[in-house]
Write an enzyme that holds these catalytic residues in place. Structure first.
Site, PDB file in Angstrom:
ATOM      1  N   GLU A  26      18.742 -20.730 -40.478  1.00  0.00           N
ATOM      2  CA  GLU A  26      18.453 -20.453 -39.060  1.00  0.00           C
ATOM      3  C   GLU A  26      17.278 -21.289 -38.552  1.00  0.00           C
ATOM      4  O   GLU A  26      16.534 -21.888 -39.340  1.00  0.00           O
ATOM      5  CB  GLU A  26      18.140 -18.969 -38.871  1.00  0.00           C
ATOM      6  CG  GLU A  26      16.897 -18.512 -39.613  1.00  0.00           C
ATOM      7  CD  GLU A  26      16.263 -17.273 -39.000  1.00  0.00           C
ATOM      8  OE1 GLU A  26      15.952 -17.305 -37.794  1.00  0.00           O
ATOM      9  OE2 GLU A  26      16.061 -16.291 -39.728  1.00  0.00           O
ATOM     10  N   LYS A 160      11.657  -5.875 -43.430  1.00  0.00           N
ATOM     11  CA  LYS A 160      10.220  -5.666 -43.289  1.00  0.00           C
ATOM     12  C   LYS A 160       9.918  -4.285 -42.727  1.00  0.00           C
ATOM     13  O   LYS A 160      10.682  -3.765 -41.926  1.00  0.00           O
ATOM     14  CB  LYS A 160       9.745  -6.669 -42.263  1.00  0.00           C
ATOM     15  CG  LYS A 160       8.606  -7.482 -42.699  1.00  0.00           C
ATOM     16  CD  LYS A 160       8.159  -8.364 -41.574  1.00  0.00           C
ATOM     17  CE  LYS A 160       8.576  -9.777 -41.857  1.00  0.00           C
ATOM     18  NZ  LYS A 160       9.867 -10.101 -41.349  1.00  0.00           N
TER      19      LYS A 160
END
Ligand code: PSU
Ligand code: MN
Length: 301
Positions: A26, A160
């Site tokens: 990405e 996360k």
């Protein structure tokens, strides 16, 4: 059908043609996720790791409205430094392409482009997910919707704790997305090997993971697969330590009234500053680890 929107790098086109494994990468991590010049160094090193394992890297981004499947070195440098590079998820494609703008693709955006090009494996750091307090804010990343519908396996380091990890796992289950944890009994939390959530599906053998990807495709089951690789032990930052920092970043985000697509980049950048860069080092190392594992899986499909 979608080819006219894509500029496929010749090396990538040849690999796709000859059935050589291609791994998508990405560009939001380059334009909005890491500071310059670390972003460029990391992006290029990740490509090297993938090549060493016998696969071809294809970093995906949008330049002047053209969807680039395999950015050149100069284009990566451009994505890392240009002003006005939009963060492109599913809803942003029509605008960026029709207006011939520049765009860095998120996990969702990269999945869409990879799928259009026929790429099956995509390596990143982590995905967006259900944010803490999503019950009120409705902040659920478009990455999860994409995993529900687009046939690409996404290799990451877990989720996360700026996100609600449990909520994200529930959402993935509801969406029918297989979640595989590589070589560990707990689903990983990006900077930390453990999240407190059990790995419901642990797999240690890359060949077996490749087989699972192939089987899903052959069964015609739509949607992505999430492959979570814990950060190497010598690089990890303990969960408790990161949690304090993340709580503070979350408070600041709320105090400053940051909303929408700016939330995740804001949190990432605050976490980096609050840990004086050590989170950035961990972030880089775990992306390398993901690239190594993802490309080993890709060559086995
Ligand atoms: N997490 C990171 N680095 C990143 C991102 C997430 O450690 O660069 C990016 C990815 O591109 C992901 C996006 O797809 O943030 C999610 O944004 P949002 O939460 O706005 O959907
Ligand atoms: Mn969001």
């Amino acid at each position: 059908m979608y080819e006219r929107f894509l500029d496929i790098n010749p090396e990538v086109a040849k690999a796709l043609d000859e059935g050589v494994a291609v791994v998508a990468l990405e560009s939001t991590i380059i334009s909005h996720g890491m500071p310059y010049p670390k972003n460029v160094e990391t992006a290029l090193e990740v490509e090297e790791i993938i090549r060493k394992n016998g696969a071809v890297p294809a970093t995906i981004g949008i330049i002047g409205g053209r969807i680039k499947i395999g950015l050149t070195k100069d284009e990566i440098e451009y994505m890392a430094t240009a002003k006005d590079v939009l963060k492109v998820s599913r809803r942003d494609f029509p605008l960026v392409v029709s207006q011939k703008l520049d765009g860095a693709t998120t996990v969702a955006g990269t999945m869409i482009a990879a799928h259009m090009a026929g790429i099956k494996v995509f390596v990143t750091g982590d995905i967006g997910g259900v944010h803490r307090g999503a019950g009120e804010s409705f902040d659920i990343s478009a990455d999860l919707e994409e995993l529900k519908m687009t046939d690409v396996a996404v290799v990451c380091a877990g989720v996360k704790s700026i996100l609600d990890i449990g909520g994200t796992l529930e959402y993935l289950e509801t969406s029918g997305v297989p979640v595989i944890t590589v070589g560990a009994d707990q689903f990983p939390a990006f900077y930390s090997r453990e999240s407190g959530f059990p790995a419901e599906c642990r797999m240690d053998d890359f060949g077996q993971i490749a087989d699972l990807i192939r089987t899903k495709e052959e069964m015609g089951l739509r949607g992505g697969i999430l492959i979570a690789c814990p950060i190497p032990a010598d690089q990890e930052i303990p969960f408790e330590k990161m949690d304090v920092v993340i709580q503070q970043a979350l408070r600041e985000c709320e105090q400053q009234g940051i909303t929408g697509k700016r939330i995740t980049p804001f949190l990432l950048s605050r976490v980096k500053d609050l840990t004086e860069g050590s989170s950035l080092e961990a972030n880089i190392k775990l992306v390398y680890n993901n690239a190594d594992i993802g490309s080993r899986i890709a060559v086995g499909i």
